[in-house]
Design a protein around this motif. Structure first.
Motif, PDB file in Angstrom:
ATOM      1  N   LEU A  90     -36.657  32.708  14.041  1.00  0.00           N
ATOM      2  CA  LEU A  90     -37.918  31.978  14.043  1.00  0.00           C
ATOM      3  C   LEU A  90     -39.101  32.928  13.824  1.00  0.00           C
ATOM      4  CD1 LEU A  90     -37.479  29.298  16.850  1.00  0.00           C
ATOM      5  CD2 LEU A  90     -36.908  29.193  14.424  1.00  0.00           C
ATOM      6  N   PHE A  91     -38.990  34.149  14.337  1.00  0.00           N
ATOM      7  CA  PHE A  91     -40.035  35.140  14.092  1.00  0.00           C
ATOM      8  C   PHE A  91     -40.154  35.421  12.597  1.00  0.00           C
ATOM      9  CE2 PHE A  91     -41.697  39.437  13.668  1.00  0.00           C
ATOM     10  CZ  PHE A  91     -42.763  39.439  14.560  1.00  0.00           C
ATOM     11  N   PHE A  92     -39.033  35.549  11.925  1.00  0.00           N
ATOM     12  CA  PHE A  92     -39.050  35.757  10.474  1.00  0.00           C
ATOM     13  C   PHE A  92     -39.675  34.551   9.772  1.00  0.00           C
ATOM     14  CE2 PHE A  92     -37.012  34.965   6.354  1.00  0.00           C
ATOM     15  CZ  PHE A  92     -37.403  36.099   5.661  1.00  0.00           C
ATOM     16  N   ASN A  93     -39.368  33.334  10.251  1.00  0.00           N
ATOM     17  CA  ASN A  93     -39.982  32.142   9.671  1.00  0.00           C
ATOM     18  C   ASN A  93     -41.501  32.217   9.769  1.00  0.00           C
ATOM     19  OD1 ASN A  93     -37.433  31.155   9.196  1.00  0.00           O
ATOM     20  ND2 ASN A  93     -37.515  29.553  10.757  1.00  0.00           N
ATOM     21  N   ASN A  94     -42.004  32.590  10.941  1.00  0.00           N
ATOM     22  CA  ASN A  94     -43.449  32.707  11.129  1.00  0.00           C
ATOM     23  C   ASN A  94     -44.055  33.756  10.202  1.00  0.00           C
ATOM     24  OD1 ASN A  94     -43.129  31.003  13.595  1.00  0.00           O
ATOM     25  ND2 ASN A  94     -45.181  31.768  14.051  1.00  0.00           N
ATOM     26  N   VAL A  95     -43.364  34.899  10.093  1.00  0.00           N
ATOM     27  CA  VAL A  95     -43.866  35.973   9.226  1.00  0.00           C
ATOM     28  C   VAL A  95     -43.918  35.505   7.775  1.00  0.00           C
ATOM     29  CG1 VAL A  95     -43.356  38.263   8.286  1.00  0.00           C
ATOM     30  CG2 VAL A  95     -43.114  37.835  10.740  1.00  0.00           C
ATOM     31  N   LEU A  96     -42.849  34.857   7.313  1.00  0.00           N
ATOM     32  CA  LEU A  96     -42.790  34.397   5.927  1.00  0.00           C
ATOM     33  C   LEU A  96     -43.891  33.384   5.636  1.00  0.00           C
ATOM     34  CD1 LEU A  96     -41.359  34.304   3.178  1.00  0.00           C
ATOM     35  CD2 LEU A  96     -39.854  32.523   4.124  1.00  0.00           C
ATOM     36  N   ILE A  97     -44.034  32.386   6.503  1.00  0.00           N
ATOM     37  CA  ILE A  97     -45.047  31.350   6.304  1.00  0.00           C
ATOM     38  C   ILE A  97     -46.450  31.962   6.324  1.00  0.00           C
ATOM     39  CG2 ILE A  97     -46.103  29.296   7.345  1.00  0.00           C
ATOM     40  CD1 ILE A  97     -43.253  28.609   8.400  1.00  0.00           C
ATOM     41  N   THR A  98     -46.686  32.858   7.271  1.00  0.00           N
ATOM     42  CA  THR A  98     -48.009  33.470   7.403  1.00  0.00           C
ATOM     43  C   THR A  98     -48.336  34.352   6.205  1.00  0.00           C
ATOM     44  OG1 THR A  98     -47.787  33.444   9.823  1.00  0.00           O
ATOM     45  CG2 THR A  98     -49.479  34.880   8.882  1.00  0.00           C
ATOM     46  N   VAL A  99     -47.385  35.167   5.756  1.00  0.00           N
ATOM     47  CA  VAL A  99     -47.623  36.058   4.616  1.00  0.00           C
ATOM     48  C   VAL A  99     -47.910  35.257   3.351  1.00  0.00           C
ATOM     49  CG1 VAL A  99     -46.522  37.720   3.067  1.00  0.00           C
ATOM     50  CG2 VAL A  99     -46.319  38.000   5.536  1.00  0.00           C
ATOM     51  N   VAL A 100     -47.108  34.218   3.099  1.00  0.00           N
ATOM     52  CA  VAL A 100     -47.337  33.379   1.916  1.00  0.00           C
ATOM     53  C   VAL A 100     -48.719  32.741   1.986  1.00  0.00           C
ATOM     54  CG1 VAL A 100     -46.613  31.288   0.699  1.00  0.00           C
ATOM     55  CG2 VAL A 100     -44.901  32.920   1.495  1.00  0.00           C
ATOM     56  N   GLY A 101     -49.064  32.218   3.158  1.00  0.00           N
ATOM     57  CA  GLY A 101     -50.368  31.588   3.315  1.00  0.00           C
ATOM     58  C   GLY A 101     -51.515  32.558   3.127  1.00  0.00           C
ATOM     59  N   ILE A 102     -51.424  33.735   3.737  1.00  0.00           N
ATOM     60  CA  ILE A 102     -52.504  34.722   3.668  1.00  0.00           C
ATOM     61  C   ILE A 102     -52.683  35.256   2.255  1.00  0.00           C
ATOM     62  CG2 ILE A 102     -53.217  37.023   4.416  1.00  0.00           C
ATOM     63  CD1 ILE A 102     -53.650  34.865   6.494  1.00  0.00           C
TER      64      ILE A 102
END
Length: 279
Positions: free
Chosen positions: A71-83
């Motif tokens: 789930l941490f990786f999910n958050n990182v992926l979503i956040t990086v794509v968004g940013i």
């Protein structure tokens, strides 16, 4: 002398009120951290008391139960794509809007920042239907892309106001040297946006990482695509709420964003005041 005393009294009173407000806002966060180290029975009996013992097992259980690493990786992926999308599109858009000011760019500018005035709740059902049709619902990458639409208006507004402080002579010098508009922006202008870019990144990381409603609509149907905040929600039920695990999961969810904020908070201040002191 009397005026000086009154001024000191006013400053002391003002600081006291600020301290009281800070405590009021911080206290619930403190309770969350404290209760994450309590057994369930202690939370139910007295939620504001200090723990009688440190229940480290809460963390080991939650980390294993929700598959924290995934789930941490999910958050990182979503956040990086968004940013990445927010910074790229908002900075380049603000550059064009500022350097090519005319009636049409003013209309475009107005249309870009207007969505800031529209509450998310008024469009969330339509958004869900639209994202389902174009196959961005239920996807981590798709969720990151959706944050572009919600983050670009505010980021463009911030970049645009800062862009006014960068003299046009820099563009003219770059063009004389043969640089294209794209090269001028990438090599000359964008490096000057460092402070405001970090400000946008930190603010949007705090928002995207801790967001609940949009992930609940888009990626809640599959455990593989859930975010950390959604995982904390799984411990809250209609008939039985495991408060000790819920508090622990929330701590594990928000701590990374808090660490980022603490490390980069000075850049937020620099970015906010840069436009006022630059040039």
């Amino acid at each position: 002398m009397l005026a000086k005393t009154k001024r000191r009294l006013f400053h002391a009173t003002f600081l006291f009120l600020i301290a009281v407000l800070a405590i009021i806002y911080i206290y619930p966060v403190f309770l969350m951290f404290m209760n994450s180290f309590k057994p369930f029975g202690e939370i139910v009996s007295d939620a504001i008391a200090l723990p009688s013992k440190i229940a480290i097992e809460n963390y080991t259980y939650v980390i294993d139960k929700i598959d924290y690493a995934h789930l941490f990786f999910n958050n990182v992926l979503i956040t990086v794509v968004g940013i990445l999308g927010i910074v790229f599109f908002s900075a380049s858009t603000a550059y064009i809007l500022d350097r090519r000011r005319n009636r049409y760019t003013r209309i475009v500018h107005f249309l870009i920042i207007t969505p800031m005035l529209i509450p998310f709740q008024t469009i969330m059902i339509t958004l869900l239907k639209t994202m389902t049709v174009i196959h961005l619902s239920g996807s981590k990458i798709g969720l990151g892309i959706q944050y572009w639409g919600f983050g670009i208006p505010m980021a463009t507004f911030i970049f645009y106001n800062f862009m006014k402080t960068i003299p046009n002579e820099l563009d003219e010098s770059a063009k004389i040297d043969g640089a294209s508009t794209t090269r001028t922006f990438a090599s000359v202008i964008f490096p000057l946006l460092k402070s405001v870019t970090v400000t946008v990144i930190v603010l949007d990381v705090m928002w995207i990482w801790n967001d609940f409603l949009l992930p609940l609509l888009m990626v809640n149907s599959d455990n593989k695509t859930k975010t950390l905040v959604l995982a904390a929600y799984t411990f809250i039920g209609q008939m039985n709420t495991k408060w000790h695990y819920a508090m622990t999961a929330m701590v594990l969810a928000v701590v990374p964003s808090i660490i980022i904020f603490i490390l980069l908070q000075k850049y937020i201040v620099e970015g906010v005041v840069a436009g006022a002191v630059k040039g």
